[in-house]
Every structure is written in C-alpha cells, then in structure tokens.
Write an enzyme that holds these catalytic residues in place. Structure first.
Site, mmCIF file in Angstrom:
data_model
loop_
_atom_site.group_PDB
_atom_site.id
_atom_site.type_symbol
_atom_site.label_atom_id
_atom_site.label_comp_id
_atom_site.label_asym_id
_atom_site.label_seq_id
_atom_site.Cartn_x
_atom_site.Cartn_y
_atom_site.Cartn_z
ATOM 1 N N ASN A 2 0.869 -1.184 0.000
ATOM 2 C CA ASN A 2 0.000 0.000 0.000
ATOM 3 C C ASN A 2 0.901 1.227 0.000
ATOM 4 O OD1 ASN A 2 -1.855 2.005 0.420
ATOM 5 N ND2 ASN A 2 -2.373 1.410 2.523
ATOM 6 N N TRP A 3 1.023 1.855 -1.165
ATOM 7 C CA TRP A 3 1.912 3.034 -1.264
ATOM 8 C C TRP A 3 1.306 4.268 -0.614
ATOM 9 C CZ3 TRP A 3 4.057 3.233 -7.014
ATOM 10 C CH2 TRP A 3 4.839 2.089 -7.256
ATOM 11 N N LYS A 4 0.015 4.228 -0.333
ATOM 12 C CA LYS A 4 -0.692 5.405 0.198
ATOM 13 C C LYS A 4 -0.469 6.604 -0.735
ATOM 14 C CE LYS A 4 0.054 3.435 4.715
ATOM 15 N NZ LYS A 4 -0.056 3.585 6.139
ATOM 16 N N HIS B 268 -9.644 0.771 4.868
ATOM 17 C CA HIS B 268 -8.368 1.046 5.541
ATOM 18 C C HIS B 268 -8.603 2.029 6.685
ATOM 19 C CE1 HIS B 268 -4.284 2.434 6.263
ATOM 20 N NE2 HIS B 268 -3.881 1.318 5.667
ATOM 21 N N GLU C 4 -7.026 4.508 7.691
ATOM 22 C CA GLU C 4 -6.849 5.935 7.358
ATOM 23 C C GLU C 4 -8.100 6.485 6.675
ATOM 24 O OE1 GLU C 4 -3.081 5.539 5.350
ATOM 25 O OE2 GLU C 4 -2.159 5.014 7.267
ATOM 26 N N GLU D 90 -5.329 -5.132 10.615
ATOM 27 C CA GLU D 90 -4.333 -4.076 10.787
ATOM 28 C C GLU D 90 -4.616 -3.330 12.088
ATOM 29 O OE1 GLU D 90 -2.453 -2.905 6.858
ATOM 30 O OE2 GLU D 90 -4.247 -1.688 7.025
ATOM 31 N N GLY E 147 2.279 2.346 10.661
ATOM 32 C CA GLY E 147 3.181 3.480 10.487
ATOM 33 C C GLY E 147 3.846 3.931 11.775
ATOM 34 N N SER F 185 3.396 -2.105 10.322
ATOM 35 C CA SER F 185 4.857 -2.060 10.490
ATOM 36 C C SER F 185 5.535 -3.402 10.210
ATOM 37 C CB SER F 185 5.234 -1.533 11.883
ATOM 38 O OG SER F 185 4.718 -0.226 12.071
ATOM 39 N N GLY G 61 2.828 -1.064 4.289
ATOM 40 C CA GLY G 61 2.860 0.352 3.929
ATOM 41 C C GLY G 61 4.294 0.810 3.728
ATOM 42 N N GLY G 62 4.877 1.377 4.774
ATOM 43 C CA GLY G 62 6.205 2.000 4.687
ATOM 44 C C GLY G 62 7.262 1.147 3.997
HETATM 45 C C1 PEP Z 1 -0.901 0.088 6.044
HETATM 46 O O1 PEP Z 1 -1.117 1.274 6.011
HETATM 47 O O2 PEP Z 1 -1.687 -0.695 5.488
HETATM 48 C C2 PEP Z 1 0.309 -0.384 6.740
HETATM 49 C C3 PEP Z 1 0.364 -1.628 7.125
HETATM 50 O O3 PEP Z 1 1.279 0.556 6.935
HETATM 51 P P1 PEP Z 1 2.719 0.295 7.631
HETATM 52 O O4 PEP Z 1 3.279 -0.971 7.061
HETATM 53 O O5 PEP Z 1 3.535 1.493 7.254
HETATM 54 O O6 PEP Z 1 2.481 0.188 9.091
#
Ligand code: PEP
Length: 256
Positions: free
Chosen positions: A12-14, A99, A101, A171, A177, A217, A238-239
């Site tokens: 997920n590049w957001k 999600h 967010e 999640e 994040g 994470s 994500g990151g």
């Molecule tokens: C996400 O936003 O779906 C996610 C898992 O982010 P991160 O890996 O950065 O925690």
C-alpha cells in the site's frame, strides 16, 4: 492436512511516489522478482493516477495491481471520484477497502464500506477488506468485540460466493506506520478469531479458504515470524513497500 490458502503480500503506497518515482520502484521490484521469482501472489497498490501505467510496468512478473479505494456507487455525478468499473477497465484486479486511514480521516463506516465491497465485487474486483482496533480499544480489551463488529457489519449481507473474492487484512491501528508491531502471538490470536467469526457467518469452508493478511509495520526483520503463524496468510505493507529491496525481502519471508 496443511492449509492451502492463497498467500498474498500486498503493498500500500498510500499517497507516496510521483509518477517517475513509482515507475522506478516497480521496475526495480520487477527486476528483483525476475531474478528470484515467488510462487505467491504479489499485489501493489499505487495511487489512482499511476494505476494504468503500473499495470503495463509489471506484466512480466505477474504482480497484480490494486487501487487504494473506490466509490460506493457504480457511476454518476460524484465529482472527483473513481468507480470500481473504471478501475477494472484499466487492469486493476484488487481494491483495498476500509483502511483505517479512510475510516479515520474520511469518516468511512462499516456500512459505507459494505456498499463499496458490493460495488467492487459487482465490477469484478477482488477486495482487501481492512479491519483492526485503535490503541485505546486494545487497552480496554475490547479489540475482539470491535473486530467482530467490523467483519460482521461489512460482510454479513453477502452471499458466500462473494467471499471467494474477499481477502481480510487485520491491521491494528496502533501498529500502522508507528514502528510498533503486533507480536506473532497477538497476530495469530486475532487471525484465528477472525477465522472463527467468518465460520460463524459463512461456514467452515469459506472460513478455511479466506486469506487473512497482517498489516502494521511489517518489515524484513519481523516478517518471517509473523508469516510463520498458521493463520497469517500474508501481509499488507505500507512503509516498507516503498523500498523495492525491503518489499522483495518480505515477499521471500514465507516459511518454505
Ligand atoms: C498500512 O497502512 O496498510 C500499513 C500496514 O502501513 P505500515 O506498514 O507502514 O504500518
């Protein structure tokens, strides 16, 4: 008998990466996967504007393209929005819905997400449905209750046939994040609970067949321990998905 569920690693590049940065990341990932392929499903969710080109950039290695959202209506006067059938028409196969967010910053509720799932499935998209509890809910030990509600509210009205196109992503919001990760035991406990919840709604065969991904994470250093859990069928990243080598290392972290 060992479970044979599909294993999935999704990026997920957001709201990250300009067009050229995104293409460069995909080219690098493609090269890495050509040198060391995987038998598992790899999904990348860039921002809307990159989706069409992203699909062309990854044709060699079988990476599948996902959108990060879609509108709940099939089409119409919704200025600035993107429909599920538009996504499907440019080669998108998956869409991430619910999600945290989107729930937090855009007020999305389980009921709205249920509408989106219905529209997405009707357009032929597979859905990665996200659920998970904020920190205060876990501290109050109400996390199972909340996740059960999120799963039930969003999915209960679907026929079991739709569920074959649904992947769940657990999640925990406190791990997204933040650098904090659920321990492998915490992830396994919740994934097993989600599978039981699916069993209660749709029966055993759907519950056994539905992939449940962990997100929060996940990185090369912790992926192996999380992906070794029996009910963890993959990750939503994500990151760490913004760095090709890190994402590739996570893809190759499934137990042999
Ligand atoms: C996400 O936003 O779906 C996610 C898992 O982010 P991160 O890996 O950065 O925690």
């Amino acid at each position: 008998m060992p479970e044979t569920r599909e294993k999935i690693i999704a990026a997920n590049w957001k709201m990250n990466k300009t067009f050229h940065e995104g293409l460069a990341l995909l080219v690098e990932l493609n090269m890495l996967l050509e040198s060391e392929p995987t038998q598992h499903t790899v999904v990348v969710a860039p921002p809307y504007i990159h989706l069409h080109s992203a699909g062309h950039a990854v044709t060699d290695t079988g990476i599948k393209i996902a959108a990060q959202n879609c509108h709940q209506e099939a089409n119409g006067a919704f200025t600035g929005e993107v429909s599920a059938s538009m996504l499907e028409s440019v080669g998108v196969e998956f869409v991430i819905l619910g999600h945290s967010e989107r729930r937090q910053y855009f007020g999305e509720t389980d009921e709205l997400v249920a509408q989106k799932i219905k529209t997405a499935a009707a357009a032929g998209l597979k859905v990665i449905y996200c659920c998970g509890e904020p920190l205060e809910v876990r501290q109050e030990e109400k996390h199972f209750e909340l996740v059960k509600q999120q799963i039930t509210n969003a999915l209960k009205d679907f026929q079991p046939g739709v569920l074959k196109d649904v992947v769940i992503a657990y999640e925990p919001v406190w791990a997204i994040g933040t650098g904090l990760t659920a321990s492998p035991e915490q992830a396994q406990e919740m994934h097993a609970f989600i599978r039981e919840t699916l069993k209660g709604i749709f029966g055993e065969s759907i519950a056994k067949a539905t992939p449940i991904l962990y997100g929060g994470s996940m990185k090369p250093g912790n992926a192996k321990a999380l992906l070794s859990q029996p009910d963890v069928d993959g990750g939503l990243i994500g990151g760490a998905s913004l760095v090709a080598q890190d994402f590739f290392d996570i893809i190759h972290s499934f137990p042999a």
